[in-house]
Design a protein around this motif. Sequence first.
Motif, PDB file in Angstrom:
ATOM      1  N   SER A   1      79.947  10.080  -3.715  1.00 47.04           N
ATOM      2  CA  SER A   1      80.958  11.086  -3.384  1.00 47.04           C
ATOM      3  C   SER A   1      80.860  12.284  -4.319  1.00 47.04           C
ATOM      4  CB  SER A   1      82.358  10.467  -3.470  1.00 47.04           C
ATOM      5  OG  SER A   1      82.494   9.400  -2.570  1.00 47.04           O
ATOM      6  N   LEU A   2      80.599  12.021  -5.594  1.00 51.75           N
ATOM      7  CA  LEU A   2      80.459  13.112  -6.559  1.00 51.75           C
ATOM      8  C   LEU A   2      79.250  13.971  -6.230  1.00 51.75           C
ATOM      9  CD1 LEU A   2      81.201  14.559  -9.189  1.00 51.75           C
ATOM     10  CD2 LEU A   2      79.859  12.828 -10.423  1.00 51.75           C
ATOM     11  N   ASP A   3      78.134  13.342  -5.942  1.00 56.80           N
ATOM     12  CA  ASP A   3      76.928  14.096  -5.607  1.00 56.80           C
ATOM     13  C   ASP A   3      77.159  14.961  -4.375  1.00 56.80           C
ATOM     14  OD1 ASP A   3      73.911  14.473  -6.004  1.00 56.80           O
ATOM     15  OD2 ASP A   3      73.962  13.734  -3.943  1.00 56.80           O
TER      16      ASP A   3
ATOM     17  N   THR B   1      77.966  20.205  -2.101  1.00 59.77           N
ATOM     18  CA  THR B   1      78.689  20.936  -1.062  1.00 59.77           C
ATOM     19  C   THR B   1      79.280  22.228  -1.614  1.00 59.77           C
ATOM     20  OG1 THR B   1      79.210  18.954   0.204  1.00 59.77           O
ATOM     21  CG2 THR B   1      80.662  20.839   0.502  1.00 59.77           C
ATOM     22  N   PHE B   2      79.975  22.121  -2.743  1.00 56.67           N
ATOM     23  CA  PHE B   2      80.656  23.294  -3.306  1.00 56.67           C
ATOM     24  C   PHE B   2      79.846  23.991  -4.392  1.00 56.67           C
ATOM     25  CE2 PHE B   2      84.226  20.639  -1.744  1.00 56.67           C
ATOM     26  CZ  PHE B   2      84.724  21.540  -0.809  1.00 56.67           C
ATOM     27  N   GLU B   3      78.642  23.464  -4.638  1.00 57.39           N
ATOM     28  CA  GLU B   3      77.735  24.055  -5.630  1.00 57.39           C
ATOM     29  C   GLU B   3      78.448  24.281  -6.958  1.00 57.39           C
ATOM     30  OE1 GLU B   3      75.871  27.482  -3.944  1.00 57.39           O
ATOM     31  OE2 GLU B   3      74.959  26.365  -2.304  1.00 57.39           O
TER      32      GLU B   3
ATOM     33  N   ILE C   1      85.216  22.809   3.337  1.00 57.18           N
ATOM     34  CA  ILE C   1      84.996  22.015   4.541  1.00 57.18           C
ATOM     35  C   ILE C   1      86.362  21.618   5.070  1.00 57.18           C
ATOM     36  CG2 ILE C   1      83.999  19.907   5.490  1.00 57.18           C
ATOM     37  CD1 ILE C   1      82.083  19.874   3.132  1.00 57.18           C
ATOM     38  N   PRO C   2      86.628  21.790   6.352  1.00 58.90           N
ATOM     39  CA  PRO C   2      87.919  21.328   6.875  1.00 58.90           C
ATOM     40  C   PRO C   2      88.024  19.816   6.824  1.00 58.90           C
ATOM     41  CG  PRO C   2      86.478  22.071   8.651  1.00 58.90           C
ATOM     42  CD  PRO C   2      85.789  22.427   7.381  1.00 58.90           C
TER      43      PRO C   2
ATOM     44  N   ILE D   1      81.570  13.918   8.635  1.00 58.60           N
ATOM     45  CA  ILE D   1      80.258  14.058   9.279  1.00 58.60           C
ATOM     46  C   ILE D   1      79.458  15.224   8.693  1.00 58.60           C
ATOM     47  CG2 ILE D   1      81.069  13.054  11.451  1.00 58.60           C
ATOM     48  CD1 ILE D   1      81.050  15.962  12.593  1.00 58.60           C
ATOM     49  N   THR D   2      79.922  15.816   7.585  1.00 59.40           N
ATOM     50  CA  THR D   2      79.307  17.035   7.054  1.00 59.40           C
ATOM     51  C   THR D   2      78.438  16.742   5.837  1.00 59.40           C
ATOM     52  OG1 THR D   2      81.170  18.346   7.828  1.00 59.40           O
ATOM     53  CG2 THR D   2      79.770  19.339   6.148  1.00 59.40           C
ATOM     54  N   ARG D   3      77.223  17.318   5.842  1.00 62.81           N
ATOM     55  CA  ARG D   3      76.327  17.188   4.693  1.00 62.81           C
ATOM     56  C   ARG D   3      76.544  18.295   3.670  1.00 62.81           C
ATOM     57  NH1 ARG D   3      72.849  14.950   8.639  1.00 62.81           N
ATOM     58  NH2 ARG D   3      72.207  12.861   7.984  1.00 62.81           N
TER      59      ARG D   3
END
Length: 821
Positions: free
Chosen positions: A473-475, A480-482, A100-101, A138-140
């Motif tokens: 944040s960890l979740d 996000t990065f699986e 994610i940028p 703003i990214t899920r």
Amino acid sequence: MRRIAVRVCGVVQGVGFRPFVYRLATEEALAGSIGNDTEGVLIEIEGSSARIEAFLHRLRVEVPPLARIDSIAVGDLPPRGDRGFRIVSSEVKGQVATGIPADAATCPDCLRELFDPTDRRYRYPFLNCTNCGPRFTITRRIPYDRPQTSMAVFPMCPACQAEYDDPLNRRFHAQPNACPICGPHVWLELIDDSAKASTANPSPAATPGAPGFDFETLESNPGFAPSTSEGDKAVKQTIDLLLAGRILAIKGIGGFHLAVDATNEAAVQRLRARKHRYGKPLAVMVRDLAAACALCDLTPREEALLQEPARPIVLVCAKNANSVAPSVAPGLPWFGIFLPYAPLQHLLFADPRVRALVMTSANLSEEPIAIDNAEARARLGDIADAFLFHDREILQRCDDSVLAVVDGAPQFVRRARGYVPLAVGLPFDAPSLLAVGGHLKSVFTLVRGPFAYQSQHLGDLENLTGIEFFEHSLDHLIHTFEIQPEHVVHDLHPGYLSTTWAKQWAADRHLPLIAVQHHHAHIAACMAEHGREGPVIGLSLDGTGYGTDGRIWGGEVLIAEYARFTRFAHLASVPMPGGESAIREPWRMAFAHLRAAGLSLEDAAGFTGAAPQECRVLDRMIERGLNAPHTTSLGRLFDAIAAVVLQRREVDYEAQAAIELEGLALCEPDALPAYPFDLTESLEAGSSWRKSGAPGLDLETREEPQSDPFPLVLDPTPMWHELLADLRSGTSPASIAGRFHSSIARAFIQAALRARSATAIQHVALSGGCLHNRRLARLLRSGLEAEGFTVLQHRRVSPGDAGLSYGQAAVASALIQHQRG
């Protein structure tokens, strides 16, 4: 004719990469397609070999400003006879391998539109394009597409949709794209002042009814005034409030700021009182680089750092002490300054009356920053006089990043907005793991392969809200990065909340634990940044770290590899009378050090300024070993010196005494003579390599014969006697502070020379929170290089505890690989 597939990995989504490739392909007359997926982007190109080679060359050198290419893989395909080039829909399949940028400051093109009266986005606080605007916050999840962001609830109007669909428009697939018709909006709400304590009330000049105010609803709506004003009117009234001395809670990119006029001393003091932040410096935002130069003495490197897309807070020297209120950075010759990075902030500074604003994280001491409107009302209602809200949801809390130019290069103090979640590379492929860091300045690290993903700054893990922020944040990053961690890594300290949490989290998932010694992790972090396998001589210098002997370490010379280390030397151990109270009250450490240096109780009391009865109590604690744990901490030695030289009895924030001591020596020459240290042999045995790890790893240790017994001890007793003689003779405190810095640098350089003599190691890694001290870092590096050492310093992660989890991950990866053979 030739056709190839090009796989590009890195930060290539949400940064204008697809329209960039579309333009290149069109200009080179190539056919094919490009699409996003969970690995990055996949390009298929068909045309002549010469055109394809030109395309590949330009792909590597003409990268969009926010993109970062980690790898490009090329493979041949059979030609299909395609005509034209197209952008295909994103695919969600396979394991995520793209990034994610990070959030980026408003670009020059958008800034021109913001202040162009003929533009449809004139003075619109949420304009952006593919070269700027919010991303991470703003990214899920990945792929980074509008449905996966908090902008999904704002359907685009026809004009915005046309821009979004046009590959030649700079807003092509700009996910936060919006305008006043279809996008988020701002509004202002006031709080009834009568609800606040009388000591926190604003001055009469700041009450409603002052010139420029139009808050008719206030009297009839005590407490929060619903939608007092909206849009541009709200922004202009916010400016009037700030100039009238009010405290504003302003919703931004990664959370709320608490803002006041930085030139208004009463307003700054009021903010400090309400926020319970009494001494720690406050960050200041100014209009542009010219305003920053008028306020501060900036080096070219600092100027460049201020203007990076991340727009970090940069610690710089003040030029004119009267430029801002004295309470902005009391007792220091520098403060944190930054430039506007969001359109809303640019609108505040468009009013020429606004010179400088304190913009500090909207929280109470070390709590997570507020991000939700309802949360802000509940948590900040006793601090703020008014709220400037907006309705774009912030999905990830993210404080402003803080950097300083240390020894000529940027160094992170706090890595957050603008840099997270960009990966930090590792010099090897690592298994999937989670490293949880330490207790203060919490940052965790998720690792898979050659990439380490550090969380944003999470604050101190001292309460439930801090743990909830950590877990959220960890979740988010796990999903996000699986990345599904196969191991959990923590600090050796059994009392750290991060250690307790890691043990429970690992037990719930039946994952193995790995414990890593604190100072070993610091040195490993510096090694990993530079791709240095080791061994190295590590100078690990900080305030507190749990040692392998169960004592508090902090002034350590290690011989380190990733999987193991040995303690070659350390500062002399002294008691901490009162335990953690000695951190908050530096005079206690001064008394302990002076007594250890042979001073009488009466003389030690005199130099600390403490009452005789207080010192007798401390003396009994030390004699009986009652709540007086021993420490080798350099941070505590800095505290002790500051207590004597500056008479700093108590501190309001971490490392305040040491920071003030550094500031005192700012104008002193580097070449001041050092006070002497003794380098003596310890009675402790210590010739074996110590392994970081936990039961179950079953790693072999090995004995390393040494020519000298160790650990050696750096004893400051002779330093104290000469320093006190200077103090008695009237030598200036600034000169004494400068000589003390020289003394510390020289003592550890001498220890490094002894380590090289015993091991023939030429590389020295500098790490630990004391390396935030710019003077000490400079003296160590220059002195070590003069002795022929190669010096490694932190550049991509913090040398303090914020970089600890990165080092833990490096150590754990080496241990796991060693176990697997």
